[in-house]
Design an enzyme around this catalytic site. Sequence first.
Site, short mmCIF file in Angstrom:
data_model
loop_
_atom_site.label_atom_id
_atom_site.label_comp_id
_atom_site.label_asym_id
_atom_site.label_seq_id
_atom_site.Cartn_x
_atom_site.Cartn_y
_atom_site.Cartn_z
N ALA A 117 25.47 -15.29 -10.67
CA ALA A 117 25.39 -15.59 -12.11
C ALA A 117 25.03 -14.33 -12.90
O ALA A 117 25.57 -14.08 -13.99
CB ALA A 117 24.36 -16.69 -12.35
N CYS A 149 24.36 -5.31 3.05
CA CYS A 149 23.06 -4.64 2.92
C CYS A 149 21.92 -5.62 3.19
O CYS A 149 21.82 -6.66 2.53
CB CYS A 149 22.95 -4.05 1.52
SG CYS A 149 21.27 -3.70 1.03
N TYR A 156 5.60 -18.67 0.12
CA TYR A 156 6.55 -18.39 -0.97
C TYR A 156 5.78 -18.25 -2.28
O TYR A 156 5.98 -17.32 -3.06
CB TYR A 156 7.58 -19.51 -1.07
CG TYR A 156 8.64 -19.30 -2.13
CD1 TYR A 156 9.72 -18.45 -1.89
CD2 TYR A 156 8.59 -19.94 -3.37
CE1 TYR A 156 10.70 -18.24 -2.84
CE2 TYR A 156 9.56 -19.75 -4.33
CZ TYR A 156 10.61 -18.90 -4.07
OH TYR A 156 11.58 -18.69 -5.02
N1 LIG Z 1 17.05 -21.35 -6.81
C1 LIG Z 1 15.89 -21.48 -7.40
O1 LIG Z 1 15.48 -22.58 -7.80
C2 LIG Z 1 15.03 -20.28 -7.65
C3 LIG Z 1 13.92 -20.44 -8.51
C4 LIG Z 1 13.10 -19.36 -8.74
C5 LIG Z 1 13.37 -18.15 -8.16
N2 LIG Z 1 14.45 -18.01 -7.35
C6 LIG Z 1 14.66 -16.67 -6.77
O2 LIG Z 1 15.93 -16.20 -7.11
C7 LIG Z 1 16.43 -15.35 -6.10
C8 LIG Z 1 17.82 -15.81 -5.69
O3 LIG Z 1 17.71 -17.13 -5.18
P1 LIG Z 1 18.94 -18.13 -5.12
O4 LIG Z 1 18.45 -19.43 -5.61
O5 LIG Z 1 20.14 -17.55 -5.72
O6 LIG Z 1 19.05 -18.27 -3.55
P2 LIG Z 1 20.33 -18.18 -2.61
O7 LIG Z 1 19.86 -18.56 -1.26
O8 LIG Z 1 21.44 -18.90 -3.23
O9 LIG Z 1 20.66 -16.60 -2.66
C9 LIG Z 1 19.80 -15.67 -2.09
C10 LIG Z 1 20.63 -14.53 -1.60
O10 LIG Z 1 19.76 -13.57 -1.01
C11 LIG Z 1 20.40 -13.10 0.15
N3 LIG Z 1 19.48 -12.52 1.12
C12 LIG Z 1 18.56 -13.14 1.88
N4 LIG Z 1 17.97 -12.28 2.71
C13 LIG Z 1 18.51 -11.07 2.44
C14 LIG Z 1 18.30 -9.78 2.96
N5 LIG Z 1 17.43 -9.55 3.95
N6 LIG Z 1 19.03 -8.76 2.47
C15 LIG Z 1 19.94 -8.97 1.48
N7 LIG Z 1 20.17 -10.17 0.96
C16 LIG Z 1 19.47 -11.22 1.43
C17 LIG Z 1 21.09 -14.32 0.73
O11 LIG Z 1 22.09 -13.98 1.66
C18 LIG Z 1 21.63 -14.96 -0.52
O12 LIG Z 1 22.91 -14.48 -0.83
C19 LIG Z 1 15.41 -15.41 -4.97
O13 LIG Z 1 14.57 -14.29 -5.04
C20 LIG Z 1 14.63 -16.65 -5.26
O14 LIG Z 1 13.33 -16.61 -4.74
C21 LIG Z 1 15.29 -19.05 -7.07
#
Ligand SMILES: NC(=O)c1ccc[n+]([C@@H]2O[C@H](COP(=O)([O-])OP(=O)(O)OC[C@H]3O[C@@H](n4cnc5c(N)ncnc54)[C@H](O)[C@@H]3O)[C@@H](O)[C@H]2O)c1
Length: 571
Positions: free
Chosen positions: A50, A94, A185
């Site tokens: 996004a 990466c 977390y």
């Molecule tokens: N989805 C939610 O409700 C939410 C709410 C608050 C914060 N967040 C934060 O937003 C961020 C993205 O979350 P999301 O919801 O898109 O999750 P998601 O699981 O859809 O995407 C997370 C991405 O991070 C990648 N990733 C994980 N480990 C990795 C590594 N070692 N190296 C490189 N990439 C790695 C995954 O492959 C994935 O593509 C995170 O930091 C999460 O904590 C998410």
Amino acid sequence: MAFLRNILAKQSPITNAFTNTIWHRQMSGGNPVECKVAVITGGAIGIGVACAKSLLENGARGVMLGDIREKEGKELAAELNKTYGKDKALFMKCDVTKKDEFENLFKCTYQRFPSMDIVINNAGLLQDKYWPLELAVNVNGLVQGTLFGFHYMGKHGKHEKGRGGVIVNMASIYGLQQAYACPVYNGTKGFVIRFSNAMSHEYYEKMTGVKVLTMCPGVTDTNMIDESSTYALDGFGDLGKLVSEGLANLPPQPASACGDCLIKMLCSGENGGIWVIEESECYKVRLPDRQTLRTVSIMFRLLFLKNIRNIASIFLAKRLQWPRNTLQKSSLARGRNEAQPEQPPKPHKEIFFPQLGRDGIKDKVALVTGGTDGIGLRCVRELLRTGARGVMIADTNESKGFNRVIEFSKDYGQSRIAFIQINPANYVLLKNAFISTLNFYEGLDIVINNVRFKEKNWEDQVDENIKGIVLSTQLCLEFMGRNNGGKGGILLNIVSEYEENTDSCPLHSACQDFVVRFDRSVATSHFDTTNVKVLTICRASFDTIGCDLTTILTKGTNGCVWMPCTCASDS
Ligand SMILES: NC(=O)c1ccc[n+]([C@@H]2O[C@H](COP(=O)([O-])OP(=O)(O)OC[C@H]3O[C@@H](n4cnc5c(N)ncnc54)[C@H](O)[C@@H]3O)[C@@H](O)[C@H]2O)c1
């Protein structure tokens, strides 16, 4: 009451109109995204995608996506190039936990694009079950990404192409409030907020031209949320169910809302801005410093009537610009989860507290990590003075440890003091300290973790201050927890000062925030099953918190946080 609360919690039309006007004025003054190049970690799916789309839609020159998901990443880059034009998006495999691979992402960005202007540290996991990996990605990976961001974009001469830029660190609303079902977390996101806040100090900006912003999304419709129940912390029954129930209670938003918020954040341009995005609505919050927390704590005491307190907490939340409901859910200064109007109080908890009884510390057995110096040493002395049956000092420094044993043996007898060498971040050595204490003294009632800040490299600091705390907490629950055959006990984690802006030691202050969030989550979520009371002190000296160890251990209510100059407990 709920109606009134809703009205107060929502941004008024006047506020909305005002913020929108500012935004449009800033946009018309120049688009901060146009022709810019962004690096996005975790950019293959979810919120990362996004953000990439939003940047390209608003005229960015290009995005470099880094992720461990190769297939999804490559497909996404192809799709973005098709939609926004050739060579707009590039994907590189990466892993943010691998330093060389991660650095390569930055090097390649400069090879493939003319500049680097925005770094979004978005990669993250909600997997308390595999918490060492979760820490490696959410904490170490984010710190490393931030340091690379400064290094490669900073105009302080580290990289010849550096001319300043913006780093956006991905936290969560769970970094601003308690999330008891996923304590690790919860702690990592508290860390992100405090660390980013410290790195946004003008000291760094003046030198490097790099700004640091923090985004705190609410529940967002991505894989992470779908999978959350599978990855809950082991050993606590149906925690997985509680994680998904907790998330389900909050209205989900589409990931695109985070992309929109990103543009708003970049337009605002204010260094250090902490932006919450929930229900697709974006607003800025400020972190209260400890003096504000103290004032709020005192005001809560004065407002003893339940309804008056509820209304006041909403007013205060608005005045202090905390996220909606945070003050009710996470009254940090108060030291316990006490202002949730909808939930009935649970007075029975008091009955089960493993209070030290009339005899206080007398005949109890304690394990003190970091007990050879400073406040840890003072704890050891106090425990022995007040009659503890046995005190095991666990520390890294062997010669100091032996000297302490000789010293204390003279005054209190050989059998009451012992030493064991540990490394706080090494599970086997730490577990050995617990087993040895139990074998030696046939019991364990109190564990004191004295977390210390040392001038070492940052990876060691994180290991010692975060990994060490999680490990020893896990071991406490394992060895003292009623659910594991123990009789309960007290765990006291000592961290030092909780400050708003500690620019000179950003990691230190962020580690403290981790501990506070983590402790409060563990205290609330697991007490019923473990009977282990969790307390936190945020100051390196008893004098400054105005209480002695005995008072804290005997009177501190579960989950309470002790601050300088005030006893946060209301016991
Ligand atoms: N989805 C939610 O409700 C939410 C709410 C608050 C914060 N967040 C934060 O937003 C961020 C993205 O979350 P999301 O919801 O898109 O999750 P998601 O699981 O859809 O995407 C997370 C991405 O991070 C990648 N990733 C994980 N480990 C990795 C590594 N070692 N190296 C490189 N990439 C790695 C995954 O492959 C994935 O593509 C995170 O930091 C999460 O904590 C998410």
